[in-house]
Design an enzyme around this catalytic site. Structure first.
Site, mmCIF file in Angstrom:
data_model
loop_
_atom_site.group_PDB
_atom_site.id
_atom_site.type_symbol
_atom_site.label_atom_id
_atom_site.label_comp_id
_atom_site.label_asym_id
_atom_site.label_seq_id
_atom_site.Cartn_x
_atom_site.Cartn_y
_atom_site.Cartn_z
ATOM 1 N N LYS A 93 19.853 7.318 56.720
ATOM 2 C CA LYS A 93 18.565 7.837 57.214
ATOM 3 C C LYS A 93 17.613 8.175 56.069
ATOM 4 C CE LYS A 93 20.656 11.037 59.743
ATOM 5 N NZ LYS A 93 22.028 10.551 59.849
ATOM 6 N N GLY A 118 23.118 15.645 54.457
ATOM 7 C CA GLY A 118 22.935 15.274 53.053
ATOM 8 C C GLY A 118 22.086 14.026 52.967
ATOM 9 N N HIS A 119 20.888 14.163 52.461
ATOM 10 C CA HIS A 119 20.003 13.008 52.319
ATOM 11 C C HIS A 119 19.697 12.777 50.843
ATOM 12 C CE1 HIS A 119 18.383 13.504 56.693
ATOM 13 N NE2 HIS A 119 19.616 13.090 56.630
ATOM 14 N N GLN A 165 22.790 14.190 60.964
ATOM 15 C CA GLN A 165 24.028 13.744 61.620
ATOM 16 C C GLN A 165 23.761 12.493 62.481
ATOM 17 O OE1 GLN A 165 23.516 17.528 62.115
ATOM 18 N NE2 GLN A 165 24.252 17.497 60.037
ATOM 19 N N ASP A 174 25.461 9.492 58.459
ATOM 20 C CA ASP A 174 25.583 8.683 57.236
ATOM 21 C C ASP A 174 25.146 7.233 57.442
ATOM 22 O OD1 ASP A 174 26.839 10.970 56.082
ATOM 23 O OD2 ASP A 174 28.683 10.364 57.087
ATOM 24 N N LYS A 188 36.110 11.059 51.646
ATOM 25 C CA LYS A 188 36.123 9.623 51.873
ATOM 26 C C LYS A 188 35.817 9.370 53.346
ATOM 27 C CE LYS A 188 39.178 5.760 50.888
ATOM 28 N NZ LYS A 188 40.451 5.308 50.387
HETATM 29 P P1 IMP Z 1 29.923 20.713 61.117
HETATM 30 O O1 IMP Z 1 28.597 20.116 61.453
HETATM 31 O O2 IMP Z 1 30.040 21.181 59.690
HETATM 32 O O3 IMP Z 1 30.352 21.760 62.099
HETATM 33 O O4 IMP Z 1 31.020 19.532 61.236
HETATM 34 C C1 IMP Z 1 31.358 18.958 62.495
HETATM 35 C C2 IMP Z 1 31.586 17.462 62.380
HETATM 36 O O5 IMP Z 1 30.356 16.822 62.050
HETATM 37 C C3 IMP Z 1 32.563 17.054 61.263
HETATM 38 O O6 IMP Z 1 33.263 15.899 61.699
HETATM 39 C C4 IMP Z 1 31.660 16.690 60.111
HETATM 40 O O7 IMP Z 1 32.277 15.775 59.232
HETATM 41 C C5 IMP Z 1 30.502 16.041 60.866
HETATM 42 N N1 IMP Z 1 29.235 16.111 60.133
HETATM 43 C C6 IMP Z 1 28.415 17.177 59.984
HETATM 44 N N2 IMP Z 1 27.319 16.846 59.279
HETATM 45 C C7 IMP Z 1 27.426 15.547 58.997
HETATM 46 C C8 IMP Z 1 26.574 14.614 58.309
HETATM 47 O O8 IMP Z 1 25.474 14.936 57.839
HETATM 48 N N3 IMP Z 1 27.036 13.333 58.226
HETATM 49 C C9 IMP Z 1 28.213 12.953 58.782
HETATM 50 N N4 IMP Z 1 29.035 13.786 59.435
HETATM 51 C C10 IMP Z 1 28.650 15.066 59.533
#
Ligand code: IMP
Length: 430
Positions: free
Chosen positions: A16, A40-41, A224, A13, A304
């Site tokens: 990007k 999510g972009h 991520q 977040d 949040k």
């Molecule tokens: P997962 O990728 O759904 O397995 O989640 C694992 C961890 O990565 C959790 O803390 C999510 O909130 C975090 N996470 C996964 N994708 C994103 C992203 O695109 N932005 C921020 N955090 C993410």
């Protein structure tokens, strides 16, 4: 010609979307190399808002090749829905403009069910995942029981692969109190989706190596952030893929020499979603203010985000593990109006000063941030397009960050608008 990798250098977040979009205009190929639709972009182009989760950001630009590499885990139903949504917005997506690596693992409905069941099962196991089946799919890939895109082309292989996965999954589901998987139902769903997905399936490694030889510019789009990396993140509160820049090569099938420039995206403060350590987290009015001013709610889950001060110590670490050549500093304007800003420059662990975050969980928990204070600025930095538009104190903040993280600023972003950017170094420059 330069190939550029864009990676998040914090917990995701970092903003990007805007930077990738800005760079993708000058790239020929835009490739995703890890993660899935947990990303999510949001892109805003000529007033139209595009929300992307699985597709590379390049799809919204005509004349670009978008690639989903083997390092990604792909939910085919989600992908096709996302393609339909974009088509309804007037974006053309065809097998000529989008390629999916044949060896990409597929996220199936039972991966999402398992992800959510585990998250809800007990609080000890909770990671705070996005619930999209990302982790279970990567587990199956490493466990050699995943179904990959190419398997959809042959019915006998597909059945065999599914049965192999079910041996494992049905045993696991029994333990979690879930019903066995409806084998024939899943098989039917896969047979239906196969002809829709297969036209996009290509030997991506071959296409990209040929593109590189032909002098085309490739933009590797990370999802991520480096602190969610499976090896170097705050394990176990991480995602299930390698997020750091080295993965760009492995995640599409190119050699490490294909990477010419690594751009780390860095928010001017820190946020994280989900569980896990966060040394500079603010649980006070300052944290609330960062969250409100920065609109810190997840694009994928709406959760949040936790907010805190800038952590130069962690940034030094992620710049090193990703080999960052320059950073893009985003959301500087969110800091407008603070009297004093704090930057974490190290940690105190039982009276000893550390210049990195240790790996052991108990030590991480005992680390308290050592802060340096820096005077804030009252003027607005929103929309600044040159150094001259920035207050002197804001420039000092940026320069201090550069010094502390030992990495130069390549660009500064001062609003979601693409033109509101101060360019110092062009990552694509020859
Ligand atoms: P997962 O990728 O759904 O397995 O989640 C694992 C961890 O990565 C959790 O803390 C999510 O909130 C975090 N996470 C996964 N994708 C994103 C992203 O695109 N932005 C921020 N955090 C993410």
């Amino acid at each position: 010609m330069a190939n550029v990798v864009v990676v998040g250098a914090q917990w995701g977040d970092e903003g990007k979307g805007k930077i990738v979009d800005w760079l993708s205009e000058r790239a020929d190929v835009i490739a995703r190399f890890q993660g899935g639709h947990n990303a999510g972009h949001t892109l805003v182009i000529d007033g139209t808002v595009y929300k992307l989760h699985a597709l590379p950001s390049g799809v919204v630009r005509a004349g670009k090749l978008s690639v989903i590499g083997n390092g990604v885990v792909l939910d085919p139903w989600h992908l096709l829905k996302e393609i339909e949504t974009l088509r309804a917005q007037g974006v053309e997506i065809t097998p000529e403009t989008l390629m999916v690596a044949e060896n990409t693992p597929l996220i199936l409905p039972f991966h999402g069910e398992l992800d959510r069941a585990r998250e809800n099962h007990n609080s000890v196991a909770k990671i705070g995942t996005t619930g999209r089946g990302i982790g279970p799919c990567y587990e199956d890939k490493v466990g050699r029981r995943v179904i990959r895109v190419a398997d959809l082309a042959d019915d006998a292989t597909l059945e065999l692969r599914l049965d192999r996965a079910l041996v494992h999954h049905d045993a696991l589901r029994r333990g979690l109190g879930l019903d066995p998987i409806d084998r024939d139902g899943v098989l039917q769903q896969l047979r239906e989706i196969a002809p829709k997905l297969l036209p996009y399936a290509k030997p991506v490694w071959k296409v990209l190596n040929e593109k590189r030889k032909a002098g085309k510019r490739i933009l590797f789009e990370g999802a991520q952030g480096a602190l969610l990396d499976i090896d170097f993140g705050t394990y176990p509160y991480v995602t299930s893929s390698n997020v750091i820049a080295g993965q760009a090569a492995t995640g599409v099938g190119m050699g490490p020499g294909a990477i010419d420039f690594v751009l780390g995206i860095v928010k001017a403060y820190t946020t994280r979603v989900g569980e896990g350590p966060f040394p500079t987290e603010l649980l006070d009015a300052d944290g609330e203010r960062l969250g409100t001013r920065g609109h810190e709610f997840g694009t994928t889950t709406g959760r949040k985000r936790r907010c805190g001060w800038f952590d130069a110590c962690l940034l030094r670490q992620t710049c090193a593990t990703s080999g960052v050549n320059g950073i893009a500093l985003t959301k500087l304007d969110v800091l407008d109006g603070f009297d004093v800003l704090k930057i974490c420059v190290g940690y105190d662990l039982d009276g000893e000063r550390l210049d990195y975050l240790p790996t052991a969980a108990d030590q991480q928990a005992r680390c308290t941030p050592i802060y340096e204070e820096i005077e804030g600025w009252s003027q607005s930095t929103e929309g600044a397009r040159s150094w001259a538009d920035l207050p002197a104190q804001a420039i000092k903040y940026v320069r201090r960050i550069e010094e502390l993280i030992d990495c130069p600023v390549a660009l500064v972003s001062t609003s979601p608008e693409r033109e509101d950017t101060i360019l110092v170094t062009d990552p694509f420059a020859d």
